[in-house]
Scaffold this motif. Sequence first.
Motif, PDB file in Angstrom:
ATOM      1  N   TYR A  36       0.839  -1.189   0.000  1.00 38.87           N
ATOM      2  CA  TYR A  36       0.000   0.000   0.000  1.00 38.87           C
ATOM      3  C   TYR A  36       0.875   1.240   0.000  1.00 38.87           C
ATOM      4  N   ARG A  37       0.246   2.340  -0.403  1.00 37.98           N
ATOM      5  CA  ARG A  37       0.882   3.633  -0.354  1.00 37.98           C
ATOM      6  C   ARG A  37      -0.069   4.565   0.385  1.00 37.98           C
ATOM      7  N   GLN A  38       0.491   5.434   1.220  1.00 34.54           N
ATOM      8  CA  GLN A  38      -0.357   6.343   1.988  1.00 34.54           C
ATOM      9  C   GLN A  38       0.236   7.739   1.967  1.00 34.54           C
ATOM     10  N   PHE A  39      -0.551   8.703   1.499  1.00 28.07           N
ATOM     11  CA  PHE A  39      -0.150  10.102   1.522  1.00 28.07           C
ATOM     12  C   PHE A  39      -0.638  10.734   2.821  1.00 28.07           C
ATOM     13  N   PRO A  40      -0.017  11.843   3.224  1.00 27.21           N
ATOM     14  CA  PRO A  40      -0.381  12.475   4.500  1.00 27.21           C
ATOM     15  C   PRO A  40      -1.880  12.719   4.633  1.00 27.21           C
ATOM     16  N   LYS A  41      -2.408  12.318   5.753  1.00 25.89           N
ATOM     17  CA  LYS A  41      -3.820  12.508   6.092  1.00 25.89           C
ATOM     18  C   LYS A  41      -4.769  11.841   5.090  1.00 25.89           C
ATOM     19  N   GLN A  42      -4.295  10.856   4.374  1.00 25.10           N
ATOM     20  CA  GLN A  42      -5.149  10.106   3.467  1.00 25.10           C
ATOM     21  C   GLN A  42      -5.118   8.626   3.846  1.00 25.10           C
ATOM     22  N   TYR A  92       5.099   3.884   2.557  1.00 23.36           N
ATOM     23  CA  TYR A  92       4.785   2.596   1.946  1.00 23.36           C
ATOM     24  C   TYR A  92       4.578   1.557   3.054  1.00 23.36           C
ATOM     25  N   ILE A  93       3.458   0.859   2.974  1.00 18.66           N
ATOM     26  CA  ILE A  93       3.117  -0.116   4.012  1.00 18.66           C
ATOM     27  C   ILE A  93       2.795  -1.453   3.365  1.00 18.66           C
ATOM     28  N   CYS A  94       3.316  -2.520   3.939  1.00 14.11           N
ATOM     29  CA  CYS A  94       2.970  -3.841   3.445  1.00 14.11           C
ATOM     30  C   CYS A  94       2.064  -4.542   4.461  1.00 14.11           C
ATOM     31  N   SER A  95       1.351  -5.525   3.981  1.00 12.89           N
ATOM     32  CA  SER A  95       0.566  -6.363   4.883  1.00 12.89           C
ATOM     33  C   SER A  95       0.685  -7.805   4.429  1.00 12.89           C
ATOM     34  N   ALA A  96       0.411  -8.705   5.337  1.00 10.96           N
ATOM     35  CA  ALA A  96       0.454 -10.125   5.029  1.00 10.96           C
ATOM     36  C   ALA A  96      -0.873 -10.750   5.434  1.00 10.96           C
ATOM     37  N   ARG A  97      -1.309 -11.678   4.621  1.00 12.24           N
ATOM     38  CA  ARG A  97      -2.594 -12.326   4.894  1.00 12.24           C
ATOM     39  C   ARG A  97      -2.386 -13.531   5.799  1.00 12.24           C
TER      40      ARG A  97
END
Lengths: 118, 112
Positions: A36-42, A92-97
């Motif tokens: 994932y990608r995350q912009f400030p306050k989004q 940038y954030i990753c996640s695992a299932r």
Amino acid sequence: GAVVSQHPSRVICKSGTSVKIECRSLDFQATTMFWYRQFPKQSLMLMATSNEGSKATYEQGVEKDKFLINHASLTLSTLTVTSAHPEDSSFYICSARVWGRASTDTQYFGPGTRLTVL
Amino acid sequence: EDQVTQSPEALRLQEGESSSLNCSYTVSGLRGLFWYRQDPGKGPEFLFTLYSAGEEKEKERLKATLTKKESFLHITAPKPEDSATYLCAARVDSGSARQLTFGSGTQLTVLP
């Protein structure tokens, strides 16, 4: 809960260089990881789904040649931002299932990587 | 198009002042409604998953509920350490992907 780590936590690089971010599942095996990608306050925007041993599936609008994903083992996925430019600066954030009972699943997230491109 | 909307965008509470956060969703075939907590500069921390209308789950001062159109995260007697952004996400089966669609979050500030 399951533990997901990311490395590095912060990276600052010059424009034109490539940056690799690692995502590891520490106490479980993950056949599927997400980036994932995350912009400030989004909120989080899914970039791609990474499956162990196969090619990643990219979301519409995400350049696969710019954001290279490799999921070579059941505990490691990497995201390489190639020829980074200032507009690639983001969190940038990753996640695992993790699979639970009755085919339920939960995504556990890593702590994120702050990329700053000068 | 699948959509998840959270309200309010920001909420300031005094310590001990209970309130609720809302997450409304319009998706075709909900396969799970997830709540996460995110602290600044960190990844989301999993809180709850709800699967069917009428389901409730609790964890300390938090209780999540689900109806056919929305989910609520109730915070009872909050403390300053509950300050964070709370994200909800809907999971819709799309083949084998089972991706999450996130709302934009509610930034909660609890004042001492």
